[in-house]
Design a protein around this motif. Structure first.
Motif, short mmCIF file in Angstrom:
data_model
loop_
_atom_site.label_atom_id
_atom_site.label_comp_id
_atom_site.label_asym_id
_atom_site.label_seq_id
_atom_site.Cartn_x
_atom_site.Cartn_y
_atom_site.Cartn_z
N HIS A 62 -0.03 -43.47 22.25
CA HIS A 62 0.34 -43.13 20.87
C HIS A 62 1.10 -41.82 20.79
O HIS A 62 1.15 -41.20 19.75
N VAL B 179 8.54 -40.90 16.82
CA VAL B 179 8.12 -41.75 15.70
C VAL B 179 9.22 -41.70 14.64
O VAL B 179 9.62 -40.61 14.23
N GLU C 194 1.32 -49.64 10.71
CA GLU C 194 2.46 -48.73 10.75
C GLU C 194 2.61 -48.26 12.20
O GLU C 194 1.75 -48.49 13.04
N VAL C 195 3.71 -47.58 12.48
CA VAL C 195 3.92 -47.08 13.83
C VAL C 195 2.75 -46.17 14.23
O VAL C 195 2.42 -45.21 13.52
N PHE C 196 2.10 -46.52 15.32
CA PHE C 196 0.99 -45.75 15.90
C PHE C 196 -0.21 -45.62 14.95
O PHE C 196 -1.01 -44.70 15.09
N THR C 197 -0.29 -46.50 13.96
CA THR C 197 -1.39 -46.44 13.01
C THR C 197 -2.06 -47.79 12.94
O THR C 197 -1.39 -48.82 12.82
N SER C 198 -3.37 -47.80 12.98
CA SER C 198 -4.12 -49.05 12.94
C SER C 198 -3.74 -49.91 11.74
O SER C 198 -3.40 -49.39 10.68
N PRO C 199 -3.80 -51.23 11.89
CA PRO C 199 -3.70 -52.09 10.71
C PRO C 199 -4.90 -51.85 9.80
O PRO C 199 -5.88 -51.24 10.22
N VAL C 200 -4.82 -52.34 8.57
CA VAL C 200 -5.89 -52.08 7.60
C VAL C 200 -6.81 -53.30 7.50
O VAL C 200 -6.43 -54.40 7.91
N ALA D 180 9.37 -42.12 11.46
CA ALA D 180 9.09 -41.37 10.23
C ALA D 180 9.03 -39.86 10.48
O ALA D 180 9.23 -39.07 9.56
#
Lengths: 331, 211
Positions: free
Chosen positions: A218, A196, A76-82, A198
């Motif tokens: 970020h 961001v 997600e935007v500015f969020t690590s992949p899982v 969201a």
């Protein structure tokens, strides 16, 4: 917020759909949010997987292709992949020669890649990891999460990508990656915050006459605020802490002036001119230069400077052909 | 009602936690804007929606399966640091719960302790680092004190929720030593930690299930 979006929660998926439409050289798994090369590299070669939060384009998806990455996972935007995504990408690109994970030092990224590497190892894939941590704005101590991984990541993906293309094994690829990571230093400054989608509003408030010194990528605020200064003074604020932290007067250097997303190229070149003057005065020999917006922070205005110590081997890998949406030369 | 958790009550807890995070979404994001990257609210909302769907679409057979399903949903859907942290917390609770169909006050306490250990191990944070540990550590201790006296569950969980809230409030004057807020150094002082805030909601909603 004025943005080209349909739905704030669909931004990442819809951007990947557009990337797939624009670049036949890529194969994009929109569902899993993984960018692959359409034509995988040959068997027996080490594969490179990176990834991170979205909003930094062209990094990392734009660096997938011949001479750079094999796969990039978009969070997600500015969020690590899982971990699921990273595991899927790792297994997909493994050619039997192992996979190098290129991770920027952020708590979330490190944890998610760590979990994925544990799962991949359990599935019999050999994974090595390099964590970039080049941001001199952060004190590297036991009292912080350590330095952030910023600009050197782009240079590392290019240099190590070329070495992996040549068929070097995982041990030497990992050692090279660590050497690049250790030899890079960066410093950034922002004139405005990014927004961001969201969240709908700027992540931090920055008055017209102020700038944020020591920013990450970020949207997190920097270490201090300063009154807005002329470019030649800002250049000094970028160069000084880097040269205070490491010696760049021995050997040669790759200089990378990066735009944060909303700063036009005319200002980036103006700033690089100021930086180049200072570097010459300080006895730094710049062998190669990259100027442009390669690791952005959405619509943040600002720039970062990265210096990387480079010997002949690193320069050879740097000059090697690369063909990706974000970086392309020599072919 | 028996003084123990079972799968329907755990589901009620999870649903309550999701609703609380939904309600606090903007507050969590605002707290995270101040010292982080403005995504804690939206990430937790997305992950909890997925976790609730997972356990309602196919109700788990036992408490261990419940926690594992929730943990994997959070790991797979939250992202950031909160995904692995909350995910590890629930996965470790699941390991201790095993095939138990009910969790009475002692066993649930052991689950909480295992979750806390997992959280600390994954995040490498200690008390005082301005993280979710600062809410969960005192909460588990307060729970254990009441549990040692035999409960009931509602008293143990209420004590835990109160201790978590105190711990959360205690993060405001702290200087962050872990996570993205640590990059701010002294500038992180004066802001309440978003992770400790969502962790407090987890304990408050647990207490409500037995209230």
């Amino acid at each position: 917020m004025k943005k080209f979006i349909n739905d704030p929660s669909a931004v990442v998926t819809e951007a990947l759909t557009g990337m797939a439409a624009a670049h036949p050289s890529l194969r994009v798994d929109v569902e899993q949010r993984i960018v692959y090369r359409a034509r995988p590299k040959g068997a027996g070669k080490v594969a490179l997987v990176s990834g991170g939060g979205s909003g930094h384009e062209p990094m990392h998806g734009g660096f997938v292709g011949a001479g750079m990455l094999d796969a990039a996972c978009a969070g997600e935007v500015f969020t690590s992949p899982v971990p699921d995504q990273i595991l899927a990408a790792t297994k997909e690109v493994d050619n039997g020669a192992g996979v190098l994970h290129i991770v920027k030092n952020y708590t979330g990224d490190v944890m998610n890649f760590e979990m994925a590497a544990e799962l991949a190892a359990a599935d019999g894939v050999e994974v090595a990891t390099v964590v970039t941590a080049d941001d001199v704005a952060v004190q590297d101590s036991t009292y912080t999460a350590g330095r952030r991984g910023v600009g050197v990541t782009v240079l590392l993906e290019k240099i190590v990508g070329a070495a992996a293309e040549s068929g070097a094994d995982l041990t030497s690829i990992t050692a090279l990656a660590q050497r690049v990571s250790d030899g890079g230093r960066s410093m950034g400054v922002a004139l405005t915050s990014g927004t961001v989608p969201a969240a709908g509003q700027p992540t931090f408030d920055l008055p017209e006459d102020q700038m944020e010194v020591g920013i990450g990528i970020h949207g997190e605020p920097g270490r201090r605020r300063e009154p807005l200064a002329p470019a030649h003074e800002v250049a000094q604020m970028l160069v000084e802490p880097i040269l205070d932290d490491a010696d760049f007067t021995q050997g040669e250097t790759i200089a990378f002036l990066n735009g944060m997303g909303a700063t036009p190229e005319i200002e980036l070149y103006l700033m690089y001119g100021e930086v180049a003057k200072i570097l010459t005065d300080q006895g730094v020999t710049v062998a190669r230069t990259l100027v442009g917006s390669y690791m952005t922070s959405l619509d943040m205005a600002g720039c970062s400077l990265t210096l990387l110590t480079a010997d002949d081997e690193l320069l050879r890998w740097w000059d090697a052909p690369v063909n990706t949406p974000g970086l392309r030369w020599g072919q | 009602m028996a003084d123990a958790w079972d799968v329907p009550l755990l589901t009620q807890w999870l649903t309550g936690f999701r609703d609380a995070v939904d309600q606090a979404g903007e507050e969590l994001t605002a707290l995270d804007s101040a010292i982080g990257d403005a995504d804690h609210g939206s990430n937790m909302q997305r992950g909890l929606a997925a976790a609730v769907s997972a356990v309602t679409d196919a109700p788990p057979a036992d408490c261990g399966a419940f926690f594992k399903t929730v943990g994997m949903s959070l790991v797979s859907n939250v992202g950031g640091a909160s995904g692995p942290l909350y995910g590890t917390l629930f996965l470790r609770m699941g390991t201790v719960a095993g095939t138990a169909e009910t969790l009475a006050i002692q066993l649930f306490g052991e689950c909480l302790q295992a979750g806390l250990d997992g959280l600390v191990q994954r995040g490498k944070a200690q008390a005082g680092d301005k993280t979710m540990v600062d809410a969960m550590l005192p909460a588990v201790r307060a729970y254990d004190e009441v549990a040692a006296d035999g409960g009931p569950m509602v008293s143990a969980l209420t004590a835990a929720a109160q201790a978590a809230a105190q711990g959360r409030d205690g993060t405001t004057p702290m200087e962050a030593k872990k996570g993205r807020a640590s990059y701010l150094g002294e500038r992180s002082v004066g802001h309440q930690d978003p992770g400790a805030t969502s962790m407090t909601l987890l304990f408050e909603t647990a207490a409500k299930v037995f209230a």
